[in-house]
Design an enzyme around this catalytic site. Structure first.
Site, PDB file in Angstrom:
ATOM      1  N   HIS A  18     -55.994  13.187  21.036  1.00  0.00           N
ATOM      2  CA  HIS A  18     -55.513  13.456  22.399  1.00  0.00           C
ATOM      3  C   HIS A  18     -56.134  14.743  22.934  1.00  0.00           C
ATOM      4  O   HIS A  18     -56.579  14.813  24.085  1.00  0.00           O
ATOM      5  CB  HIS A  18     -53.984  13.593  22.404  1.00  0.00           C
ATOM      6  N   LYS A  42     -35.035   5.222  24.158  1.00  0.00           N
ATOM      7  CA  LYS A  42     -35.812   5.084  22.917  1.00  0.00           C
ATOM      8  C   LYS A  42     -35.827   6.402  22.159  1.00  0.00           C
ATOM      9  O   LYS A  42     -36.077   7.451  22.748  1.00  0.00           O
ATOM     10  CB  LYS A  42     -37.266   4.705  23.244  1.00  0.00           C
ATOM     11  N   ARG A  91     -59.899   3.739  22.064  1.00  0.00           N
ATOM     12  CA  ARG A  91     -60.387   3.767  20.684  1.00  0.00           C
ATOM     13  C   ARG A  91     -61.070   2.468  20.293  1.00  0.00           C
ATOM     14  O   ARG A  91     -62.010   2.447  19.533  1.00  0.00           O
ATOM     15  CB  ARG A  91     -59.222   4.005  19.715  1.00  0.00           C
ATOM     16  N   SER A 129     -50.973   8.053  16.461  1.00  0.00           N
ATOM     17  CA  SER A 129     -49.656   8.680  16.330  1.00  0.00           C
ATOM     18  C   SER A 129     -48.774   7.852  15.404  1.00  0.00           C
ATOM     19  O   SER A 129     -48.003   8.399  14.611  1.00  0.00           O
ATOM     20  CB  SER A 129     -48.995   8.814  17.702  1.00  0.00           C
TER      21      SER A 129
HETATM   22  P1  ADP Z   1     -48.863   5.450  24.672  1.00  0.00           P
HETATM   23  O1  ADP Z   1     -47.571   5.917  24.095  1.00  0.00           O
HETATM   24  O2  ADP Z   1     -48.981   5.552  26.139  1.00  0.00           O
HETATM   25  O3  ADP Z   1     -49.377   4.158  24.121  1.00  0.00           O
HETATM   26  P2  ADP Z   1     -50.217   7.513  23.113  1.00  0.00           P
HETATM   27  O4  ADP Z   1     -49.298   8.680  23.204  1.00  0.00           O
HETATM   28  O5  ADP Z   1     -50.342   6.877  21.754  1.00  0.00           O
HETATM   29  O6  ADP Z   1     -49.940   6.468  24.211  1.00  0.00           O
HETATM   30  O7  ADP Z   1     -51.674   7.903  23.604  1.00  0.00           O
HETATM   31  C1  ADP Z   1     -51.950   8.321  24.929  1.00  0.00           C
HETATM   32  C2  ADP Z   1     -53.403   8.022  25.273  1.00  0.00           C
HETATM   33  O8  ADP Z   1     -54.260   8.598  24.308  1.00  0.00           O
HETATM   34  C3  ADP Z   1     -53.763   6.530  25.284  1.00  0.00           C
HETATM   35  O9  ADP Z   1     -54.725   6.338  26.291  1.00  0.00           O
HETATM   36  C4  ADP Z   1     -54.369   6.296  23.945  1.00  0.00           C
HETATM   37  O10 ADP Z   1     -55.272   5.207  23.951  1.00  0.00           O
HETATM   38  C5  ADP Z   1     -55.101   7.600  23.755  1.00  0.00           C
HETATM   39  N1  ADP Z   1     -55.308   7.921  22.351  1.00  0.00           N
HETATM   40  C6  ADP Z   1     -54.456   7.780  21.323  1.00  0.00           C
HETATM   41  N2  ADP Z   1     -55.006   8.193  20.159  1.00  0.00           N
HETATM   42  C7  ADP Z   1     -56.273   8.584  20.458  1.00  0.00           C
HETATM   43  C8  ADP Z   1     -57.368   9.088  19.703  1.00  0.00           C
HETATM   44  N3  ADP Z   1     -57.304   9.230  18.380  1.00  0.00           N
HETATM   45  N4  ADP Z   1     -58.498   9.381  20.373  1.00  0.00           N
HETATM   46  C9  ADP Z   1     -58.579   9.217  21.697  1.00  0.00           C
HETATM   47  N5  ADP Z   1     -57.606   8.727  22.471  1.00  0.00           N
HETATM   48  C10 ADP Z   1     -56.459   8.417  21.866  1.00  0.00           C
END
Ligand code: ADP
Length: 150
Positions: A18, A42, A91, A129
């Site tokens: 992120h 949630k 990704r 995550s």
């Molecule tokens: P959500 O809860 O909205 O699905 P996340 O908190 O998991 O999203 O992630 C927010 C954004 O960051 C999304 O666009 C996701 O694709 C992107 N993202 C998550 N992990 C990575 C990573 N390792 N590298 C780049 N972008 C990521």
């Protein structure tokens, strides 16, 4: 006109993947607001306020990056903050399928909102995550994947 983007996500937790998207996003936008989405129904794994503090600490030297928590539609959040862009990371094809439909939906909701996608840096492509939560639950050290100290 100032180019403001929202980088929305649950960030449970916020990872180095992120962080990479946000810092690279600064080449495109004047200001990036990290929107930490939470749904009051949630339960999160990492506490919301603590995660906000970690993100603030991560970007303390970046005056054009801020963080807010929100519990509303992302498209409305963007509109209320004068942001015409949503920044997201991609990704793999699974991310693409999901992002494609959300982006089209958001555009239906707010016509001049553009979603902008950055392809993950290869070094962070495997970081998720969900996996970090799983590994942390079993007591493993996850600090290599996070831009701050838990
Ligand atoms: P959500 O809860 O909205 O699905 P996340 O908190 O998991 O999203 O992630 C927010 C954004 O960051 C999304 O666009 C996701 O694709 C992107 N993202 C998550 N992990 C990575 C990573 N390792 N590298 C780049 N972008 C990521």
């Amino acid at each position: 006109m100032k180019k403001i983007a929202i980088f929305p996500g649950s960030f449970d937790p916020f990872t180095k993947g992120h962080e990479d998207i946000v810092i690279r996003g600064l080449k495109l936008f004047d200001e990036i607001i990290i929107g930490l989405g939470h749904n009051s129904k949630k339960k999160r794994y990492f506490d919301l306020d603590t995660m906000m503090q970690y993100i603030e600490e991560t970007f303390k030297d970046y005056p054009h990056i801020s963080v807010i928590a929100y519990d509303e539609l992302t498209a409305n959040l963007a509109e209320n903050h004068g942001a015409r862009y949503l920044l997201r990371g991609l990704r793999n094809t699974t991310d693409f399928e999901y992002e494609n439909s959300i982006a089209q939906f958001n555009k239906q909701l707010v016509g001049d909102l553009e979603s902008v996608f950055l392809i993950t840096s290869p070094a962070y492509a495997y970081i998720s995550s969900t996996i970090i939560r799983e590994v942390h639950r079993y007591g493993e050290d996850v600090s290599a994947f996070l831009p701050y100290k838990l």
